[in-house]
Motif scaffolding. Structure first.
Motif, PDB file in Angstrom:
ATOM      1  N   ALA A   1       0.833  -1.206   0.000  1.00 15.74           N
ATOM      2  CA  ALA A   1       0.000   0.000   0.000  1.00 15.74           C
ATOM      3  C   ALA A   1       0.865   1.253   0.000  1.00 15.74           C
ATOM      4  O   ALA A   1       0.589   2.219  -0.728  1.00 15.74           O
ATOM      5  CB  ALA A   1      -0.929  -0.009   1.219  1.00 15.74           C
ATOM      6  N   VAL A   2       1.929   1.224   0.829  1.00 12.67           N
ATOM      7  CA  VAL A   2       2.823   2.388   0.884  1.00 12.67           C
ATOM      8  C   VAL A   2       3.467   2.623  -0.472  1.00 12.67           C
ATOM      9  O   VAL A   2       3.555   3.757  -0.969  1.00 12.67           O
ATOM     10  CB  VAL A   2       3.885   2.170   1.977  1.00 12.67           C
ATOM     11  CG1 VAL A   2       5.009   3.160   1.828  1.00 12.67           C
ATOM     12  CG2 VAL A   2       3.268   2.305   3.339  1.00 12.67           C
ATOM     13  N   LEU A   3       3.882   1.518  -1.114  1.00  4.41           N
ATOM     14  CA  LEU A   3       4.525   1.630  -2.436  1.00  4.41           C
ATOM     15  C   LEU A   3       3.574   2.262  -3.453  1.00  4.41           C
ATOM     16  O   LEU A   3       3.926   3.190  -4.187  1.00  4.41           O
ATOM     17  CB  LEU A   3       4.927   0.231  -2.882  1.00  4.41           C
ATOM     18  CG  LEU A   3       5.999   0.141  -3.953  1.00  4.41           C
ATOM     19  CD1 LEU A   3       7.307   0.582  -3.370  1.00  4.41           C
ATOM     20  CD2 LEU A   3       6.109  -1.277  -4.450  1.00  4.41           C
TER      21      LEU A   3
ATOM     22  N   ALA B   1       3.018   5.911  -2.814  1.00  5.64           N
ATOM     23  CA  ALA B   1       4.147   6.743  -3.226  1.00  5.64           C
ATOM     24  C   ALA B   1       4.165   6.942  -4.731  1.00  5.64           C
ATOM     25  O   ALA B   1       4.394   8.052  -5.231  1.00  5.64           O
ATOM     26  CB  ALA B   1       5.450   6.099  -2.756  1.00  5.64           C
ATOM     27  N   TRP B   2       3.896   5.852  -5.473  1.00  4.26           N
ATOM     28  CA  TRP B   2       3.896   5.988  -6.928  1.00  4.26           C
ATOM     29  C   TRP B   2       2.765   6.886  -7.391  1.00  4.26           C
ATOM     30  O   TRP B   2       2.915   7.703  -8.297  1.00  4.26           O
ATOM     31  CB  TRP B   2       3.792   4.616  -7.597  1.00  4.26           C
ATOM     32  CG  TRP B   2       5.120   4.058  -7.895  1.00  4.26           C
ATOM     33  CD1 TRP B   2       5.762   3.074  -7.234  1.00  4.26           C
ATOM     34  CD2 TRP B   2       6.019   4.482  -8.921  1.00  4.26           C
ATOM     35  NE1 TRP B   2       6.985   2.845  -7.775  1.00  4.26           N
ATOM     36  CE2 TRP B   2       7.167   3.707  -8.817  1.00  4.26           C
ATOM     37  CE3 TRP B   2       5.954   5.448  -9.928  1.00  4.26           C
ATOM     38  CZ2 TRP B   2       8.247   3.847  -9.668  1.00  4.26           C
ATOM     39  CZ3 TRP B   2       7.038   5.591 -10.785  1.00  4.26           C
ATOM     40  CH2 TRP B   2       8.153   4.804 -10.651  1.00  4.26           C
ATOM     41  N   ALA B   3       1.587   6.722  -6.766  1.00  3.08           N
ATOM     42  CA  ALA B   3       0.445   7.573  -7.146  1.00  3.08           C
ATOM     43  C   ALA B   3       0.784   9.028  -6.899  1.00  3.08           C
ATOM     44  O   ALA B   3       0.494   9.909  -7.722  1.00  3.08           O
ATOM     45  CB  ALA B   3      -0.788   7.154  -6.352  1.00  3.08           C
ATOM     46  N   LEU B   4       1.440   9.269  -5.760  1.00  4.99           N
ATOM     47  CA  LEU B   4       1.812  10.636  -5.431  1.00  4.99           C
ATOM     48  C   LEU B   4       2.778  11.210  -6.459  1.00  4.99           C
ATOM     49  O   LEU B   4       2.612  12.353  -6.934  1.00  4.99           O
ATOM     50  CB  LEU B   4       2.458  10.642  -4.041  1.00  4.99           C
ATOM     51  CG  LEU B   4       2.260  11.905  -3.209  1.00  4.99           C
ATOM     52  CD1 LEU B   4       0.792  12.098  -2.936  1.00  4.99           C
ATOM     53  CD2 LEU B   4       3.016  11.788  -1.899  1.00  4.99           C
ATOM     54  N   SER B   5       3.772  10.427  -6.819  1.00  6.41           N
ATOM     55  CA  SER B   5       4.756  10.966  -7.749  1.00  6.41           C
ATOM     56  C   SER B   5       4.150  11.189  -9.123  1.00  6.41           C
ATOM     57  O   SER B   5       4.415  12.205  -9.771  1.00  6.41           O
ATOM     58  CB  SER B   5       5.976  10.058  -7.832  1.00  6.41           C
ATOM     59  OG  SER B   5       5.601   8.749  -8.071  1.00  6.41           O
ATOM     60  N   LEU B   6       3.284  10.258  -9.568  1.00  8.10           N
ATOM     61  CA  LEU B   6       2.670  10.455 -10.884  1.00  8.10           C
ATOM     62  C   LEU B   6       1.747  11.668 -10.875  1.00  8.10           C
ATOM     63  O   LEU B   6       1.664  12.425 -11.851  1.00  8.10           O
ATOM     64  CB  LEU B   6       1.901   9.202 -11.299  1.00  8.10           C
ATOM     65  CG  LEU B   6       2.800   8.039 -11.737  1.00  8.10           C
ATOM     66  CD1 LEU B   6       1.974   6.820 -12.018  1.00  8.10           C
ATOM     67  CD2 LEU B   6       3.600   8.435 -12.963  1.00  8.10           C
TER      68      LEU B   6
ATOM     69  N   GLU C   1       9.196   6.068   2.184  1.00  7.08           N
ATOM     70  CA  GLU C   1       8.808   4.755   1.709  1.00  7.08           C
ATOM     71  C   GLU C   1       9.621   3.639   2.348  1.00  7.08           C
ATOM     72  O   GLU C   1       9.108   2.560   2.594  1.00  7.08           O
ATOM     73  CB  GLU C   1       9.066   4.738   0.213  1.00  7.08           C
ATOM     74  CG  GLU C   1       8.067   4.040  -0.598  1.00  7.08           C
ATOM     75  CD  GLU C   1       8.489   4.094  -2.036  1.00  7.08           C
ATOM     76  OE1 GLU C   1       9.702   4.069  -2.293  1.00  7.08           O
ATOM     77  OE2 GLU C   1       7.619   4.160  -2.882  1.00  7.08           O
ATOM     78  N   LYS C   2      10.896   3.896   2.534  1.00  6.41           N
ATOM     79  CA  LYS C   2      11.800   2.932   3.157  1.00  6.41           C
ATOM     80  C   LYS C   2      11.844   1.604   2.415  1.00  6.41           C
ATOM     81  O   LYS C   2      11.422   0.570   2.909  1.00  6.41           O
ATOM     82  CB  LYS C   2      11.416   2.697   4.627  1.00  6.41           C
ATOM     83  CG  LYS C   2      12.159   3.607   5.562  1.00  6.41           C
ATOM     84  CD  LYS C   2      12.124   3.082   6.971  1.00  6.41           C
ATOM     85  CE  LYS C   2      10.890   3.569   7.704  1.00  6.41           C
ATOM     86  NZ  LYS C   2      11.006   4.984   8.100  1.00  6.41           N
ATOM     87  N   GLN C   3      12.379   1.661   1.212  1.00  8.72           N
ATOM     88  CA  GLN C   3      12.568   0.448   0.440  1.00  8.72           C
ATOM     89  C   GLN C   3      13.611  -0.427   1.099  1.00  8.72           C
ATOM     90  O   GLN C   3      14.516   0.049   1.750  1.00  8.72           O
ATOM     91  CB  GLN C   3      13.084   0.824  -0.960  1.00  8.72           C
ATOM     92  CG  GLN C   3      12.010   0.992  -1.986  1.00  8.72           C
ATOM     93  CD  GLN C   3      11.509  -0.332  -2.496  1.00  8.72           C
ATOM     94  OE1 GLN C   3      12.174  -1.341  -2.404  1.00  8.72           O
ATOM     95  NE2 GLN C   3      10.318  -0.328  -3.022  1.00  8.72           N
ATOM     96  N   ASP C   4      13.481  -1.743   0.850  1.00  7.94           N
ATOM     97  CA  ASP C   4      14.432  -2.656   1.467  1.00  7.94           C
ATOM     98  C   ASP C   4      15.805  -2.591   0.809  1.00  7.94           C
ATOM     99  O   ASP C   4      16.815  -2.417   1.468  1.00  7.94           O
ATOM    100  CB  ASP C   4      13.900  -4.096   1.356  1.00  7.94           C
ATOM    101  CG  ASP C   4      13.024  -4.410   2.545  1.00  7.94           C
ATOM    102  OD1 ASP C   4      12.201  -5.324   2.439  1.00  7.94           O
ATOM    103  OD2 ASP C   4      13.188  -3.728   3.567  1.00  7.94           O
ATOM    104  N   SER C   5      15.816  -2.765  -0.498  1.00  3.58           N
ATOM    105  CA  SER C   5      17.135  -2.830  -1.109  1.00  3.58           C
ATOM    106  C   SER C   5      17.505  -1.463  -1.670  1.00  3.58           C
ATOM    107  O   SER C   5      16.713  -0.830  -2.356  1.00  3.58           O
ATOM    108  CB  SER C   5      17.149  -3.880  -2.211  1.00  3.58           C
ATOM    109  OG  SER C   5      16.682  -3.321  -3.403  1.00  3.58           O
TER     110      SER C   5
END
Lengths: 798, 126
Positions: A440-442, A445-450, A513-517
């Motif tokens: 959901a967070v991902l 974040a993408w919706a926000l950036s688009l 967002e705090k991505q893992d990799s």
């Protein structure tokens, strides 16, 4: 069939051991054959150790006695419980272990390789091919040769093997043998001493040998010349010291940015030369008669208008006639009474062709460098094994400063810890709730950036319309020229501002967002920034071509568009400077003085490379309308190199995130090729094919489209000289016919499919070979165990 | 450079075993670390440098020393024992194809050939 080694049955004392275990039939033979092998090996070891002591004086004597010392330690490692010294000696001399150590092993290995190379040129007859499932190279292995080849014998065999190769193969083989310089020198001396006679070997070689020999000599000669030239010209490698400084302090990752900049500069220089020679210089030699130029004020450097409007910089300056032609009239004019001119130069044709060749050369260079770096950085089946690769390849030997070395160590430690933590968390499967939350967070974040991208695009659209209205207003009111031109600067300013601020917003988003990799973080940041830049550029291109908003009232809309692009390039440069100033210098001062932290700002490689790509896209878009724009871009890149380098040295530290330099370089070149160059090429094609050039200025005045000039030229050519009507035919049926396009794309698809299948086959073979090696490993462990048990039994009996 | 001692040891051919390097040894070293050396040669010498006990294979002790060199020798900069164990276990899993517990030259070269960065990082620029 591979001949099994013939051993004689001996040692009757082992026969009673046969009865103890339920064994296959030939276990007795196995035992005795092992015994034979052991005896061979131990005698070989003695000879080998003797050789090593003579030949390599730097072997530690402690190491020589290590096999014995190991025997005194009962528990040497978990997998060697109480192995006897003899068996340990055998283990130590296994080919897989000696291959890295003894010179004799290296020489014999390379002798095998030369033998293999030689055999490759002439196929052996079918009867000699081994039909065993695992054809062994024991027939060629010198180590187990019962003749017990000494070092000298091996060396002479290697020399003989090398003589049978072609000169280029020979020099390549000598280059790759990992021996010391003294050894290689003696080998080369022996080779040159023996080179004359063996002409009788030529019949064994491929029949095209005379040509092959001379080609090899030519290649070697050229390479010698090139090396000599390189050593004589220190200027042949510009910025060598600067790049070394950067690499020495910051490592390969930051260096890749500067190398990319250098590549872009080289692209620009090469392709600009074409334009310079064929278009700009000639037009400068024959200036058209135009209205008197406006006086030069300083603002022109920013706006590109005013004094520059009627200059070589823009499309409007170039004439549409044949230069140097005494009868200056329309191209399809009447017969000319005067004598034929010395060197008539058809300007419109030259313009079209130069631009076409410019794009073709750039395309070829880009595709070549992309495939080159792709070939270097992509490996079949390289997805696994990150930790091992990290540990073995992580240390950057280029880094020479003490502080940077310390920093590199910290970085490696952090990266190793992160990788290990990631592995641990991967093994611990996340609960459904956590996974849903993460997704959901991902998505958010993408919706926000688009949506921010969409917002920016709409803002630019409405703002440009507003600016157009303001401009009309000012023009109607008749305010000063300078004020009018200053207004023109506002739109580029806004666009550059957006381009500069949005990446920071995306960085904040990524932190939330705090991505893992961390690798995925970098990729996502690049994606978002790229989408923003490309969409804004797309909108601007659409506006320019439709000339609905900007340049709608201009007579010479191409010059207007060229000016817009010039302004964009200059603004981009100014904003990069400001970004460097504020982002790096001021931030560092704030960190040090106010917040009192020892950390310096990091050099954000991805963002800087994207800015470079953006600038280059602008140049490519503008080449048709402003032929001198590549020169402006070259100047900009030169200044940027020095400014960035100075700022880097003073203000920044190397990035702490892991950065796979060569894979990232491939990604950047691909980005340069695909959205950037392809977009510019599409824009150019559309302009040439469909847009109507303006009536009163430029080389294509009055034509329907720019493309028509080429067409009319072919027709004129066909009419003037009936011998070359085939050219018109070729033109009509190949270039204009769309069948060629379909054929080319079909061919390309077939090539891609073929390559995909080859890669798939290679992957399958790699998997099979890995299984085979694992089986061999199990065999080896089994044999070692049996060996030790044999020795134990002997010792127990003794 | 934490590998300085190993580099000197590997490249010196002097008889005194004091790791001194003659001019030819120095040339050898520079040619291996230069751009023109093939990745075969580079990986061969990298293997020799990482093989701290010179036994022809990289076993657990070698790997441990290697990781300590990479991360630093101080107490707070080392990895913890559990992390070290996990790391070495993973490395051996990934690169030891014949499962004998050690990494020999061919396995090392296979692992390193999969990383395109190796040639550019195993380089000393003059």
């Amino acid at each position: 069939m591979a001949q099994p080694p013939s051993f004689t049955l001996r040692v009757p004392e082992d026969t009673d051991s046969n009865g103890q275990e339920p064994s296959p039939d030939n276990e007795g033979a196995l035992h005795t054959s092992f015994h034979q092998l052991i005896q061979e090996q131990s005698s070989l070891i003695e000879a080998g150790l003797e050789l090593e002591m003579q030949a390599r004086g730097r072997e530690d004597p402690a190491r020589l006695t290590a096999p014995d010392a190991c025997a005194t330690e009962p528990g040497q490692g978990e997998e060697h419980p109480s192995y006897s010294s003899a068996s340990l000696q055998i283990l130590a001399s296994m080919p897989s272990r000696t291959i890295g150590r003894s010179r004799g092993a290296i020489i014999s290995q390379y002798y095998n390789r030369t033998a293999r190379l030689q055999r490759r040129s002439s196929r052996p007859p079918l009867q000699q091919l081994c039909r065993a499932a695992r054809p062994s190279l024991r027939q060629y292995d010198l180590e187990t040769d019962p003749a017990r080849a000494t070092l000298e014998d091996k060396r002479s065999l290697l020399v003989k093997g090398l003589l049978n190769l072609s000169p280029s193969q020979r020099s390549h083989m000598l280059l790759t043998v990992p021996l010391s310089l003294a050894e290689k020198r003696t080998l080369r001396q022996e080779l040159s001493g023996q080179r004359g006679p063996p002409r009788q070997h030529s019949q064994h070689r491929a029949p095209s040998s005379p040509c092959g020999w001379s080609k090899d000599y030519i290649v070697l000669g050229c390479r010698d010349l090139w090396y000599r030239l390189l050593s004589l010209l220190p200027a042949g490698q510009p910025w060598h010291y600067a790049l070394k400084q950067i690499g020495g302090r910051f490592g390969s990752s930051v260096l890749s940015y500067f190398l990319f900049l250098k590549t872009l500069l080289v692209f620009n220089i090469f392709s600009f030369l074409i334009l310079l020679i064929f278009v700009v210089a000639l037009q400068a030699a024959y200036p058209p008669a135009l209205a008197s130029p406006q006086p030069f004020t300083g603002l022109e450097l920013l706006t590109g208008a005013g004094y520059f409007t009627h200059s070589l910089l823009y499309y409007g300056y170039y004439s549409n006639i044949t230069l140097n032609d005494p009868c200056v009239s329309s191209p399809n004019g009447s017969t000319c009474p005067l004598a034929a001119p010395l060197l008539p130069y058809n300007m419109p044709l030259a313009y079209t062709f130069s631009i076409g060749v410019y794009f073709l050369v750039t395309c070829v260079l880009l595709v070549y460098s992309m495939s080159h770096s792709f070939g270097e950085s992509y490996r079949v089946g390289s997805s696994a094994g990150e930790l091992a690769i990290k540990v073995f390849c992580a240390w950057d030997f280029k880094v020479i400063q003490r502080r940077s070395v310390k920093l590199q160590r910290e970085n490696i430690r952090t990266q190793l810890k992160e990788l290990l933590a990631e592995q641990r968390s991967r093994s611990r499967s996340l609960s459904l709730c956590q996974r849903l939350g993460h997704t959901a967070v991902l998505l958010l974040a993408w919706a926000l950036s688009l949506s921010t991208v969409l917002g920016c695009v709409l803002a630019v659209h409405y703002f440009s319309e507003h600016m157009h209205v303001v401009q009309q207003d000012h023009r109607a009111r008749g305010s000063g020229e300078q004020q009018q031109e200053a207004i023109l600067l506002v739109l580029p300013l806004v666009v550059s501002l957006l381009n500069a601020l949005m990446p920071h917003l995306y960085n904040l988003l990524a932190m939330w967002e705090k991505q893992d990799s961390p690798v995925a973080q970098v990729y996502m940041a690049i994606c978002r920034n790229l989408i923003l830049k490309m969409v804004i550029l797309g909108l601007l291109c659409y506006q320019w071509l439709r000339w609905r908003v900007v340049c709608s009232t201009e007579e010479c809309w191409e010059t207007c568009v060229g000016q817009e692009l010039y302004r964009f390039v200059v603004m981009d440069f100014i904003f990069t400077l400001l970004d460097t100033l504020f982002g790096e210098l001021v931030w560092r001062l704030i960190l040090e003085k106010r917040l009192k932290r020892k950390q310096r700002p990091e050099f954000d490689i991805a963002r800087n490379v994207l800015e470079l790509i953006y600038g280059q896209t602008l140049t490519w878009l503008g080449v048709l309308f402003a032929p001198l724009l590549p020169a402006v871009q070259m100047l900009k890149l030169l200044l940027l190199f020095y400014i960035k380098k100075t700022s880097l040295m003073q203000n920044c530290q190397s990035p702490s995130k892991p950065w796979q330099a060569s894979r990232m370089s491939t990604v950047f070149i691909t980005l340069l090729c695909f959205p950037s160059f392809l977009g510019a090429a599409i824009f150019l094609s559309y302009t040439i094919w469909s847009v109507r050039p303006s009536e009163t200025c430029g080389p294509f005045q009055g034509l329907e489209t720019i493309y028509k000039s080429g067409k009319t030229w072919v027709q004129v050519l066909a009419k003037s000289n009936p011998n070359i009507t085939w050219l018109a035919w070729v033109y009509q049926h190949l270039v204009e016919n769309t069948f060629l396009l379909f054929f080319m794309s079909g061919f390309l698809l077939a090539v891609i499919y073929f390559n995909v299948q080859v890669v798939r086959g290679q992957r399958r073979i790699i998997r099979l070979l890995k299984e085979q090696i694992a089986n061999e490993g199990e065999d080896k462990i089994f044999l070692i165990q049996k060996l030790h048990s044999v020795y134990e039994q002997r010792e127990r009996r003794a | 450079n934490p590998f300085q001692h190993r580099i000197c040891q590997v490249f010196s051919t002097s008889d005194d075993r004091d790791d001194s390097m003659s001019f030819e040894d120095f040339l050898d070293m520079l040619s291996v670390f230069s751009d023109a050396a093939t990745s075969d040669i580079k990986s061969y010498y990298a293997f020799r440098i990482f093989d701290f006990d010179d036994d022809g294979t990289l076993d657990r002790k070698d790997l441990e020393k290697l990781v300590n060199c990479l991360t630093g020798q101080g107490e707070e900069s080392r990895l913890s024992n559990a992390e070290m164990e996990q790391l070495i276990q993973n490395i051996l899993e990934e690169s030891d194809i014949d499962k004998d517990g050690t990494i020999n030259l061919s396995e090392f070269q296979h692992v390193v050939s999969r990383s395109p960065d190796f040639a550019s990082s195993f380089k000393i620029v003059l």
